[in-house]
Design a protein around this motif. Structure first.
Motif, short mmCIF file in Angstrom:
data_model
loop_
_atom_site.label_atom_id
_atom_site.label_comp_id
_atom_site.label_asym_id
_atom_site.label_seq_id
_atom_site.Cartn_x
_atom_site.Cartn_y
_atom_site.Cartn_z
N GLY A 230 -3.48 -85.04 44.66
CA GLY A 230 -3.97 -85.42 43.33
C GLY A 230 -3.54 -86.80 42.89
N MET A 231 -2.82 -87.52 43.73
CA MET A 231 -2.42 -88.88 43.37
C MET A 231 -3.64 -89.79 43.33
SD MET A 231 0.47 -91.31 45.16
CE MET A 231 -0.35 -91.43 46.75
N VAL A 232 -3.64 -90.73 42.39
CA VAL A 232 -4.70 -91.73 42.27
C VAL A 232 -4.13 -93.07 42.69
CG1 VAL A 232 -6.24 -92.94 40.68
CG2 VAL A 232 -5.88 -90.48 40.43
N VAL A 233 -4.89 -93.81 43.48
CA VAL A 233 -4.48 -95.12 43.96
C VAL A 233 -5.44 -96.16 43.41
CG1 VAL A 233 -4.02 -96.54 45.99
CG2 VAL A 233 -3.61 -94.08 46.08
N SER A 234 -4.91 -97.25 42.88
CA SER A 234 -5.76 -98.31 42.34
C SER A 234 -5.29 -99.66 42.86
CB SER A 234 -5.75 -98.31 40.81
OG SER A 234 -4.44 -98.51 40.30
N SER A 235 -6.23 -100.59 42.97
CA SER A 235 -5.93 -101.94 43.45
C SER A 235 -6.57 -102.95 42.52
CB SER A 235 -6.46 -102.13 44.87
OG SER A 235 -7.83 -101.76 44.96
N GLY A 236 -5.88 -104.07 42.30
CA GLY A 236 -6.36 -104.99 41.28
C GLY A 236 -6.24 -106.46 41.61
N TYR A 237 -6.88 -107.23 40.77
CA TYR A 237 -6.85 -108.69 40.89
C TYR A 237 -5.45 -109.22 40.64
CZ TYR A 237 -8.46 -113.51 40.49
OH TYR A 237 -8.66 -114.86 40.69
N ASP A 238 -4.60 -108.41 40.01
CA ASP A 238 -3.22 -108.84 39.75
C ASP A 238 -2.34 -108.72 40.99
OD1 ASP A 238 -3.03 -106.10 39.97
OD2 ASP A 238 -2.12 -105.77 38.00
N ALA A 239 -2.95 -108.48 42.15
CA ALA A 239 -2.26 -108.40 43.44
C ALA A 239 -1.35 -107.19 43.54
CB ALA A 239 -1.47 -109.68 43.72
N SER A 240 -1.64 -106.15 42.75
CA SER A 240 -0.81 -104.95 42.82
C SER A 240 -1.62 -103.75 43.29
CB SER A 240 -0.17 -104.64 41.47
OG SER A 240 -1.11 -104.07 40.58
N LEU B 276 4.01 -95.86 41.03
CA LEU B 276 4.73 -96.71 41.97
C LEU B 276 3.91 -97.97 42.13
CD1 LEU B 276 6.87 -97.27 44.18
CD2 LEU B 276 5.37 -96.03 45.77
N ILE B 277 4.52 -99.13 41.90
CA ILE B 277 3.81 -100.41 41.93
C ILE B 277 4.22 -101.18 43.18
CG2 ILE B 277 3.34 -102.57 40.74
CD1 ILE B 277 4.11 -101.15 38.12
N VAL B 278 3.23 -101.53 43.98
CA VAL B 278 3.46 -102.32 45.19
C VAL B 278 2.83 -103.68 44.97
CG1 VAL B 278 3.11 -102.50 47.67
CG2 VAL B 278 3.42 -100.24 46.60
N THR B 279 3.62 -104.73 45.05
CA THR B 279 3.11 -106.09 44.83
C THR B 279 2.80 -106.74 46.17
OG1 THR B 279 4.44 -106.31 42.83
CG2 THR B 279 3.60 -108.33 43.81
N THR B 280 1.64 -107.39 46.22
CA THR B 280 1.22 -108.09 47.44
C THR B 280 1.06 -109.58 47.15
OG1 THR B 280 -1.16 -107.82 47.01
CG2 THR B 280 -0.04 -106.00 48.14
N PRO B 281 0.93 -110.41 48.18
CA PRO B 281 0.85 -111.85 47.95
C PRO B 281 -0.48 -112.33 47.37
CG PRO B 281 1.61 -111.35 50.17
CD PRO B 281 1.08 -110.09 49.61
N VAL B 282 -1.55 -111.50 47.47
CA VAL B 282 -2.88 -111.96 47.11
C VAL B 282 -3.61 -110.89 46.30
CG1 VAL B 282 -3.14 -113.53 49.05
CG2 VAL B 282 -3.77 -111.12 49.33
N PRO B 283 -4.63 -111.27 45.53
CA PRO B 283 -5.44 -110.29 44.82
C PRO B 283 -6.06 -109.27 45.76
CG PRO B 283 -5.90 -112.50 44.01
CD PRO B 283 -5.04 -112.66 45.22
N LEU B 284 -6.28 -108.05 45.24
CA LEU B 284 -6.80 -106.95 46.04
C LEU B 284 -8.16 -106.51 45.53
CD1 LEU B 284 -3.53 -104.82 46.31
CD2 LEU B 284 -4.40 -106.51 47.94
#
Length: 423
Positions: A162-172, A184-192
């Protein structure tokens, strides 16, 4: 947001589509989804329409018009049909080939960019450029609003448990627990951009640097696969989770073996860019939609075109007029407009009796208010003018997508032919 208008259901005036192509949309194909039995697909476009396709016949079943703006997202809804999400922030649920949505879900304050259905089919997740994700219970329309992204949310998916996963322009990348706790927030180097999940919990996300990043359900990055040098903007995973398809801004589509983390095939020939991808239930076939307005069908194992897909909207009502130039020009209009009183209205009003008829007066058609106040009577001259300068200039406020016919000879052939067949 810049709005781009395109021709609805354009067929090349002088050409015939090749077998693997579904032609119909008048703008880039932004969204694609396939029913659980693989019989029907729905595609959405920047032309503000969705089209239902019979995949066995390769024909258009129905043009669906509801959204005020681009149709950005589509998903099959178990047992109910399809859902579409639009630039207008609304979500429409469609049952069968009904011309109007069975349900409309509102709440977003910006364009809907992605949709996902929960495994049990009871909840619909929507990602929006308003910075939120909404998880809507289809039984009663109650919604859980997930806030925290700092900018547009481009992707959403359900994960096991039931977990929801989202990806954003904020690179998270954000993993939202089913119990409503903090993500849980995972930060990446580039927008997603888009995100998909596998049944074992692995998460794949498309990145703006052309890389596909794979994460575990704990948020730990497991792999990064370089697909291209430009943003990945389309993503799909096969039902068995073995293959990920990733499409990019330059038209590359990579078929990635998730187990070996390798690209085993690259599709050659999709439109630039590739905006949408959807696997058929067997996982061996794939649909792609691109900027060339086409829906293409592929062998997802070899990367080759497949299928005798005949691009027609049901039976060819224009077969009797083969060889007549006016009829060939009219093919761009045939999915939305009929010619006889027996066929009635479609997405657009019937053209039977159009000459001498005042604008916005065809029976039983819901015209926009802007058209109802205009003082135009349709004649050969006024119809030709419509296609010379385009609907937006000649009939401002119309719901008709922008369309012009640059050739004076083609415009004349069209109106001469319409005069003959619409009386």
């Amino acid at each position: 947001m810049m709005r781009i208008a395109f021709v609805l259901l354009t067929l090349a005036y002088g050409g015939i589509a090749t077998a693997q192509e579904l032609r119909g949309h008048g703008g880039p194909v932004r969204a694609a989804a396939v029913s659980a039995d693989g019989a029907v697909a729905l595609t959405g476009s920047f032309d503000q329409s969705a089209i239902l396709w019979d995949l066995a016949r390769g024909s258009a079943i129905k043009v669906l018009r509801f959204h005020q703006g681009a149709v950005n997202a589509a998903v099959a809804v178990n047992g109910l049909g399809f859902a579409t999400g639009g630039e207008d922030g609304r979500i429409a649920l469609w049952r069968g080939d009904a011309p109007e949505p069975a349900k409309v879900i509102e709440g977003h304050k910006g364009p809907v960019a992605a949709l996902a259905i929960s495994p049990e089919g009871q909840h619909l997740a929507s990602a929006s450029w308003d910075g939120t994700v909404r998880v809507t219970a289809l039984a009663d329309d109650s919604a859980r609003v997930l806030e925290g992204h700092q900018g547009p949310v481009n992707g959403v998916a359900f994960a096991p448990g039931g977990m929801v996963v989202s990806s954003g322009y904020d690179a998270s990348l954000r993993l939202w627990p089913a119990d409503g706790g903090a993500p849980l927030i995972v930060t990446t180097p580039v927008p997603l951009n888009g995100v998909v999940t596998a049944s074992d919990g692995e998460i794949a996300v498309a990145a703006a640097d052309g890389g596909l990043r794979l994460f575990g359900p704990d948020g730990a990055q497991r792999a990064e696969i370089a697909v291209g040098e430009t943003p990945l903007i389309a993503l799909a995973i096969s039902p068995d989770g073995a293959t990920i398809a990733a499409g990019g801004l330059r038209g590359q589509v990579a078929l990635i073996d998730r187990r070996t983390r390798t690209i085993r095939a690259t599709l050659v020939g999709p439109g630039l860019p590739v905006w949408s991808l959807a696997f058929l239930p067997d996982g061996r076939q794939l649909l792609s939609g691109g900027a060339d307005r086409l829906v293409r069908r592929w062998n997802a194992v070899t990367g080759e075109h497949v299928g005798a897909v005949v691009p027609r909207a049901g039976e060819d009502a224009l077969a009797a007029f083969r060889g007549e130039r006016g009829a060939e020009v009219f093919r761009a209009c045939a999915a939305c407009h009929t010619l006889t009183p027996a066929d009635g209205n479609r997405a657009g009003p019937t053209l039977h009796g159009i000459f001498g008829r005042r604008i916005a007066t065809a029976p039983n058609y819901a015209y926009s208010d802007a058209l109802k106040g205009m003082d135009i009577v349709w004649s050969k001259e006024s119809v030709a003018k419509l296609f010379e300068i385009g609907p937006n200039a000649y009939t401002p406020g119309t719901k008709m997508p922008e369309q012009t016919i640059g050739s004076a000879e083609d415009r004349q052939a069209l109106v001469d032919w319409l005069e003959k067949v619409t009386q």
